[in-house]
Design a protein around this motif. Structure first.
Motif, PDB file in Angstrom:
ATOM      1  N   GLU A  14       0.870  -1.177   0.000  1.00  0.00           N
ATOM      2  CA  GLU A  14       0.000   0.000   0.000  1.00  0.00           C
ATOM      3  C   GLU A  14       0.898   1.215   0.000  1.00  0.00           C
ATOM      4  OE1 GLU A  14      -2.488   0.051   3.475  1.00  0.00           O
ATOM      5  OE2 GLU A  14      -3.631  -1.702   2.854  1.00  0.00           O
ATOM      6  N   THR A  16       1.798   4.980   1.014  1.00  0.00           N
ATOM      7  CA  THR A  16       1.512   5.778   2.208  1.00  0.00           C
ATOM      8  C   THR A  16       1.544   7.248   1.769  1.00  0.00           C
ATOM      9  OG1 THR A  16       3.788   6.208   2.892  1.00  0.00           O
ATOM     10  CG2 THR A  16       2.843   4.070   3.527  1.00  0.00           C
ATOM     11  N   PRO A  17       1.110   8.155   2.648  1.00  0.00           N
ATOM     12  CA  PRO A  17       1.184   9.573   2.267  1.00  0.00           C
ATOM     13  C   PRO A  17       2.625  10.050   2.051  1.00  0.00           C
ATOM     14  CG  PRO A  17      -0.279   9.273   4.146  1.00  0.00           C
ATOM     15  CD  PRO A  17       0.418   7.963   3.923  1.00  0.00           C
ATOM     16  N   LYS A  23       4.122   0.496   2.528  1.00  0.00           N
ATOM     17  CA  LYS A  23       3.620  -0.419   3.548  1.00  0.00           C
ATOM     18  C   LYS A  23       3.487  -1.804   2.919  1.00  0.00           C
ATOM     19  CE  LYS A  23      -0.485  -0.672   6.521  1.00  0.00           C
ATOM     20  NZ  LYS A  23      -1.725   0.002   6.881  1.00  0.00           N
ATOM     21  N   THR A  70       6.545  -1.242   7.389  1.00  0.00           N
ATOM     22  CA  THR A  70       6.663  -0.040   6.563  1.00  0.00           C
ATOM     23  C   THR A  70       8.142   0.203   6.340  1.00  0.00           C
ATOM     24  OG1 THR A  70       4.667   0.917   7.529  1.00  0.00           O
ATOM     25  CG2 THR A  70       6.154   2.435   6.405  1.00  0.00           C
ATOM     26  N   ASP A 143      -1.955   4.298   7.546  1.00  0.00           N
ATOM     27  CA  ASP A 143      -0.969   4.911   6.654  1.00  0.00           C
ATOM     28  C   ASP A 143       0.432   4.344   6.851  1.00  0.00           C
ATOM     29  OD1 ASP A 143      -2.811   6.553   5.426  1.00  0.00           O
ATOM     30  OD2 ASP A 143      -2.511   8.217   6.801  1.00  0.00           O
ATOM     31  N   SER A 164       5.937   5.536   8.482  1.00  0.00           N
ATOM     32  CA  SER A 164       5.713   6.459   7.373  1.00  0.00           C
ATOM     33  C   SER A 164       5.493   7.886   7.861  1.00  0.00           C
ATOM     34  CB  SER A 164       4.516   6.008   6.534  1.00  0.00           C
ATOM     35  OG  SER A 164       3.342   6.091   7.309  1.00  0.00           O
ATOM     36  N   CYS A 165       5.117   8.058   9.138  1.00  0.00           N
ATOM     37  CA  CYS A 165       4.899   9.412   9.665  1.00  0.00           C
ATOM     38  C   CYS A 165       6.211  10.169   9.805  1.00  0.00           C
ATOM     39  CB  CYS A 165       4.226   9.368  11.041  1.00  0.00           C
ATOM     40  SG  CYS A 165       2.606   8.605  11.030  1.00  0.00           S
ATOM     41  N   CYS A 168       7.494  12.442   6.799  1.00  0.00           N
ATOM     42  CA  CYS A 168       6.459  12.553   5.764  1.00  0.00           C
ATOM     43  C   CYS A 168       6.049  14.010   5.625  1.00  0.00           C
ATOM     44  CB  CYS A 168       5.248  11.715   6.164  1.00  0.00           C
ATOM     45  SG  CYS A 168       3.832  11.984   5.095  1.00  0.00           S
ATOM     46  N   SER A 171       2.863  14.803   7.440  1.00  0.00           N
ATOM     47  CA  SER A 171       2.711  14.445   8.858  1.00  0.00           C
ATOM     48  C   SER A 171       2.561  15.675   9.749  1.00  0.00           C
ATOM     49  CB  SER A 171       3.869  13.568   9.343  1.00  0.00           C
ATOM     50  OG  SER A 171       5.059  14.308   9.396  1.00  0.00           O
ATOM     51  N   THR A 174      -1.054  16.509   9.647  1.00  0.00           N
ATOM     52  CA  THR A 174      -1.751  15.543  10.501  1.00  0.00           C
ATOM     53  C   THR A 174      -1.580  15.931  11.960  1.00  0.00           C
ATOM     54  OG1 THR A 174      -1.255  13.777   8.921  1.00  0.00           O
ATOM     55  CG2 THR A 174      -1.868  13.090  11.155  1.00  0.00           C
TER      56      THR A 174
END
Length: 198
Positions: A14, A16-17, A23, A70, A143, A164-165, A168, A171, A174
């Protein structure tokens, strides 16, 4: 030849942002109910899986949680070039039933930050940790990341971004718009939420 006893593992990816992280999700629990971040190869000792992943020259960071890994790549590598080999490596590794995390070794590394409520937490810290656990964790895990509580002092909540945060571009949005806004609404004592760099 088909080996019996070991389940067939499937791995899917997947986005991620964070464009530098991907991921890799398995149909098997790797680290049930927990997560652990390895920002570099030196920190990966408690995880034989992470240690082997750092053997790939293009892997910069490894984050392992419930049923996914991740990975953060170096900027010179392209996901379409490296994803097939990583996916195959993870599939083989898990089908062989190799160790993902050595829990005994984690204990020594992990103690410094946790969202788990402890007896000596004051009321505000308990509410912050519960909010992170119940609302923030499920969203950021989707994410491919995690956010760990670091400290609370004079209205300022200090959090650490993982997976991934970490690094990023979105982030910070977020953190400020999402988490800080929610905390200020639900915990009036909170004035600001900041991220601590690794």
């Amino acid at each position: 030849m088909i080996k019996t006893g070991n389940p067939v593992i499937s791995i899917y990816t997947e986005m991620t942002p964070n464009p530098e992280t991907m991921k890799f999700v398995a149909n098997k629990l790797l680290y049930p109910g927990k997560s652990i971040d390895f920002p570099d190869a030196e920190s990966a000792k408690p995880s034989p899986l992470a240690t082997e992943l750092f053997g790939f020259p293009f892997i910069k960071a490894v984050f392992i949680a419930s049923n996914f890994v991740t990975l953060t790549k170096t900027t010179d590598a392209e996901w379409q070039d490296i994803t097939p080999s990583i996916r195959q490596f993870l599939k083989d590794y898990l089908e062989e039933g190799k160790v993902v995390i050595n829990e005994d070794e984690v204990v020594t590394v992990k103690k410094e930050s946790s969202n788990e409520v402890s007896a000596d937490d004051d009321d505000v810290v308990k509410r912050i940790k519960e909010l992170l656990e119940n609302y923030v964790k499920p969203a950021v895990e989707m994410d491919g990341g995690a956010i760990q509580f670091r400290s609370y002092n004079d209205g300022v909540v200090n959090l650490m971004m993982q997976g991934s945060c970490s690094g990023c571009p979105s982030s910070m949005i977020t953190l400020k718009a999402g988490i800080e806004g929610m905390m200020k609404r639900m915990i009036p004592e909170v004035k600001e939420v900041v991220a601590e760099a690794e």
